[in-house]
Design an enzyme around this catalytic site. Structure first.
Site, PDB file in Angstrom:
ATOM      1  N   LYS A 121       0.895  -1.141   0.035  1.00 26.92           N
ATOM      2  CA  LYS A 121      -0.072  -0.053  -0.021  1.00 26.92           C
ATOM      3  C   LYS A 121       0.853   1.130   0.053  1.00 26.92           C
ATOM      4  CE  LYS A 121      -4.356   1.069   0.293  1.00 26.92           C
ATOM      5  NZ  LYS A 121      -5.663   0.392  -0.208  1.00 26.92           N
ATOM      6  N   ASP A 135      -6.955   4.604  -4.376  1.00 29.29           N
ATOM      7  CA  ASP A 135      -7.806   4.383  -3.158  1.00 29.29           C
ATOM      8  C   ASP A 135      -8.536   5.813  -3.053  1.00 29.29           C
ATOM      9  OD1 ASP A 135      -7.669   2.440  -0.432  1.00 29.29           O
ATOM     10  OD2 ASP A 135      -7.450   4.471   0.298  1.00 29.29           O
TER      11      ASP A 135
HETATM   12  P1  NDP Z   1     -12.969   8.086  -2.735  1.00 30.08           P
HETATM   13  O1  NDP Z   1     -11.921   9.108  -2.347  1.00 30.08           O
HETATM   14  O2  NDP Z   1     -13.326   7.749  -3.830  1.00 30.08           O
HETATM   15  O3  NDP Z   1     -14.069   8.389  -1.536  1.00 30.08           O
HETATM   16  C1  NDP Z   1     -13.989   8.483  -0.081  1.00 30.08           C
HETATM   17  C2  NDP Z   1     -15.372   8.824   0.150  1.00 30.08           C
HETATM   18  O4  NDP Z   1     -15.092   8.506   1.759  1.00 30.08           O
HETATM   19  C3  NDP Z   1     -15.671  10.142   0.246  1.00 30.08           C
HETATM   20  O5  NDP Z   1     -17.124  10.380  -0.114  1.00 30.08           O
HETATM   21  C4  NDP Z   1     -15.118  10.980   1.319  1.00 30.08           C
HETATM   22  O6  NDP Z   1     -15.891  12.182   1.547  1.00 30.08           O
HETATM   23  C5  NDP Z   1     -15.112   9.855   2.172  1.00 30.08           C
HETATM   24  N1  NDP Z   1     -14.192  10.095   3.213  1.00 30.08           N
HETATM   25  C6  NDP Z   1     -12.923  10.042   3.253  1.00 30.08           C
HETATM   26  N2  NDP Z   1     -12.470  10.378   4.372  1.00 30.08           N
HETATM   27  C7  NDP Z   1     -13.331  10.468   5.235  1.00 30.08           C
HETATM   28  C8  NDP Z   1     -13.101  11.006   6.711  1.00 30.08           C
HETATM   29  N3  NDP Z   1     -12.076  10.958   7.158  1.00 30.08           N
HETATM   30  N4  NDP Z   1     -14.288  11.209   7.205  1.00 30.08           N
HETATM   31  C9  NDP Z   1     -15.412  11.097   6.598  1.00 30.08           C
HETATM   32  N5  NDP Z   1     -15.682  10.751   5.169  1.00 30.08           N
HETATM   33  C10 NDP Z   1     -14.407  10.607   4.612  1.00 30.08           C
HETATM   34  O7  NDP Z   1     -12.265   6.594  -2.089  1.00 30.08           O
HETATM   35  P2  NDP Z   1     -12.558   5.066  -2.567  1.00 30.08           P
HETATM   36  O8  NDP Z   1     -14.097   5.185  -2.433  1.00 30.08           O
HETATM   37  O9  NDP Z   1     -11.755   4.771  -3.139  1.00 30.08           O
HETATM   38  O10 NDP Z   1     -12.557   4.435  -0.919  1.00 30.08           O
HETATM   39  C11 NDP Z   1     -13.278   4.367   0.265  1.00 30.08           C
HETATM   40  C12 NDP Z   1     -12.812   3.184   1.030  1.00 30.08           C
HETATM   41  O11 NDP Z   1     -12.767   2.020   0.335  1.00 30.08           O
HETATM   42  C13 NDP Z   1     -11.382   3.433   1.844  1.00 30.08           C
HETATM   43  O12 NDP Z   1     -11.408   2.975   2.918  1.00 30.08           O
HETATM   44  C14 NDP Z   1     -10.636   2.504   0.749  1.00 30.08           C
HETATM   45  O13 NDP Z   1      -9.369   2.190   1.303  1.00 30.08           O
HETATM   46  C15 NDP Z   1     -11.506   1.263   0.635  1.00 30.08           C
HETATM   47  N6  NDP Z   1     -11.132   0.555  -0.702  1.00 30.08           N
HETATM   48  C16 NDP Z   1     -11.141   1.165  -2.017  1.00 30.08           C
HETATM   49  C17 NDP Z   1     -10.955   0.336  -3.146  1.00 30.08           C
HETATM   50  C18 NDP Z   1     -11.106   1.126  -4.345  1.00 30.08           C
HETATM   51  O14 NDP Z   1     -10.942   0.004  -5.349  1.00 30.08           O
HETATM   52  N7  NDP Z   1     -11.068   2.072  -4.778  1.00 30.08           N
HETATM   53  C19 NDP Z   1     -10.571  -1.176  -2.736  1.00 30.08           C
HETATM   54  C20 NDP Z   1     -10.629  -1.591  -1.368  1.00 30.08           C
HETATM   55  C21 NDP Z   1     -10.999  -0.698  -0.368  1.00 30.08           C
HETATM   56  P3  NDP Z   1     -14.976  13.579   1.092  1.00 30.08           P
HETATM   57  O15 NDP Z   1     -15.067  13.508  -0.271  1.00 30.08           O
HETATM   58  O16 NDP Z   1     -15.538  14.605   2.050  1.00 30.08           O
HETATM   59  O17 NDP Z   1     -13.629  13.442   1.618  1.00 30.08           O
END
Ligand code: NDP
Length: 453
Positions: free
Chosen positions: A133, A173
């Site tokens: 990662k 991510d």
């Molecule tokens: P994105 O950046 O596309 O979206 C993240 C979302 O979560 C946004 O809506 C963001 O809101 C919100 N968010 C992020 N940080 C916070 C926080 N500290 N408090 C509240 N809301 C928060 O990321 P992904 O959708 O790719 O990833 C989301 C999760 O899924 C993570 O845990 C990631 O590790 C996991 N994941 C992702 C994969 C992938 O293929 N993308 C694969 C497996 C797991 P805002 O825009 O306001 O920050």
């Protein structure tokens, strides 16, 4: 010593204490190690050679940790400095594989927790991928495309020397989507003078990307939740669903859950949440979040009066049958779990990595709520990345239907492996135990076969 370690068996306590001592202040990393070691007592009791060969101590130490300076110039001409990370955790099963996170909260301990989780998740997929990662404390929010490009170019100018399709293959991510992968790949190609498509996944469809990769994590989480429901003779059809987040994972979880007959009534971002009793309009959400990079309040504004927006607040206050945390780590604590249980939640499937605190997991399990941990439920993203590598290696590209079908099959296999492992150890229905035990065993056996590595 951490207050978390009560569940760790006496055989493994020493390994955990070593992790605390050697990695001070890295609380998320401690939490993820605690969560895995807390499951492994019965496994090492049955297979004491894992302890004799010190497999767990070896796994807790990353194979390689890279930390570097990322200098770049913003649009006003000012020099900015960020920190870049890549933790190459385990290559026992294949090249290091795992995403890059760009978010101001990223520290070494964040990347280590994510890398540690990734080892077992990748092992569970049954595909030839190790665990790693990376990321940076860079915040893409509010930055122009040109700034994001200059940051990505500087980041890759250091990272490229550690990557390769047989060595280390990053993906996206939080904060890293198609735009960032494009800039990163462009710089890698330029520096190396090689069109090495398999060095990054999540690429665009016209330049080596895979169909269904964008959708895969969200879709996969819903496929997994559906398997959980089927296992207890239920279905997602007609269920009330709440999804946290509104990024890549959340959007496609909402889309698939709705397609399967669920009504997704709420989603969120870091500014608050919206409740739409008619079901979230995923096209509108995509337009706001993917195209315009807007805030969740714009969804409520666009739906003119039919949708409420709650600033800050917890999305877990919204009653539902199925909860899918898809935002970030530790976003669902014990108090939120208690509220969800009181409101009748039946199934929780984690789209994010470690979104539920250990107190929340305990509360769900004690209340008999089916709980699918992220390392099993969200493995569809990395699995489809592995399918992208497979297509790159054979210079082929598969149809959406073929890729999605393969994703569905992989999620069913993961579910089967988790459930049967839990039953084999007399822990029926314990998805946390099943995922940790099955993932660990696969990677531990490969390590032992290769000698002292
Ligand atoms: P994105 O950046 O596309 O979206 C993240 C979302 O979560 C946004 O809506 C963001 O809101 C919100 N968010 C992020 N940080 C916070 C926080 N500290 N408090 C509240 N809301 C928060 O990321 P992904 O959708 O790719 O990833 C989301 C999760 O899924 C993570 O845990 C990631 O590790 C996991 N994941 C992702 C994969 C992938 O293929 N993308 C694969 C497996 C797991 P805002 O825009 O306001 O920050």
């Amino acid at each position: 010593m951490s207050s978390h370690s009560a569940r760790i068996s006496s055989t493994l306590k020493g390994a955990y204490e070593d992790v605390l001592r050697r990695n001070p202040g890295e609380h998320e990393f401690h939490q993820s190690v605690d969560e895995v070691l807390g499951s492994l007592g019965p496994v090492v009791e049955r297979h004491p050679h894992y302890v004799d060969e010190r497999v767990i101590e070896r796994l807790c130490e990353p194979e390689r940790q890279i930390i570097f300076r990322v200098p770049w110039t913003d649009d006003s001409g000012k020099v900015q400095i960020n920190r870049g990370f890549r933790v190459e955790y385990s290559s026992a099963l294949g090249p290091y594989k795992g995403g890059l996170r760009f978010h101001p909260s990223v520290l070494l301990g964040t990347v280590k927790f994510l890398g540690f989780e990734q080892i077992f998740k990748n092992a569970l997929t049954g595909l030839p991928i190790g665990g790693g990662k990376g990321g940076s404390d860079f915040d893409p929010k509010g930055r122009s495309d040109a700034e994001v490009m200059r940051f990505c170019q500087s980041f890759m100018t250091e990272l490229y020397r550690h990557l390769g399709e047989y060595t280390d293959v990053p993906a996206g991510d939080i904060g890293v989507g198609g735009r960032e992968i494009g800039y990163l790949f462009g710089q890698y190609k330029r520096i190396t003078n090689r069109y090495e498509a398999g060095v990054l996944t999540g690429k665009g469809l016209t330049w080596g990307g895979s169909q269904a990769r964008t959708e895969a994590t969200g879709y996969g989480t819903v496929y997994f939740a559906n398997e959980m429901a089927k296992h207890v003779d239920r279905s997602l059809d007609g269920q009330r669903v709440v999804v946290s987040g509104s990024g890549n994972v959340a959007i496609y979880a909402i889309e698939k859950a709705s397609e399967m007959g669920g009504t997704v009534v709420a989603c969120s971002d870091s500014s608050g949440y919206v409740v739409d009793e008619a079901g979230i309009d995923v096209q509108l959400l995509r337009d706001i979040k993917e195209v315009r990079r807007g805030r969740i309040i714009e969804y409520a504004e666009a739906r003119a009066g039919n949708v409420s927006f709650v600033e800050r607040g917890s999305v877990w206050d919204v009653p539902c049958d199925v909860a899918m945390p898809c935002a970030t780590q530790n976003e669902l604590d014990e108090a939120a779990a208690t509220t969800l249980i009181r409101n009748g939640v039946q199934i929780v499937a984690e789209g994010a990595n470690m979104p539920s605190t250990q107190g929340a997991v305990r509360a769900f399990q004690q209340a008999g709520v089916l709980f699918g941990p992220g390392k099993a439920a969200n493995a569809g993203g990395v699995a489809t990345s592995s399918l992208e590598m497979q297509q790159n290696a054979s210079r082929d590209s598969w149809s959406f239907e073929r890729t999605d079908e393969r994703l569905g099959e992989i999620m069913r296999n993961i579910h089967e492996s988790v459930v049967t492992t839990a039953e084999d150890y007399d822990r029926p229905g314990d998805y946390v135990f099943g995922a940790n035990a099955a993932g660990f065993t696969r990677v531990a056996d490969a390590m032992l076969a290769m000698g002292v590595i």
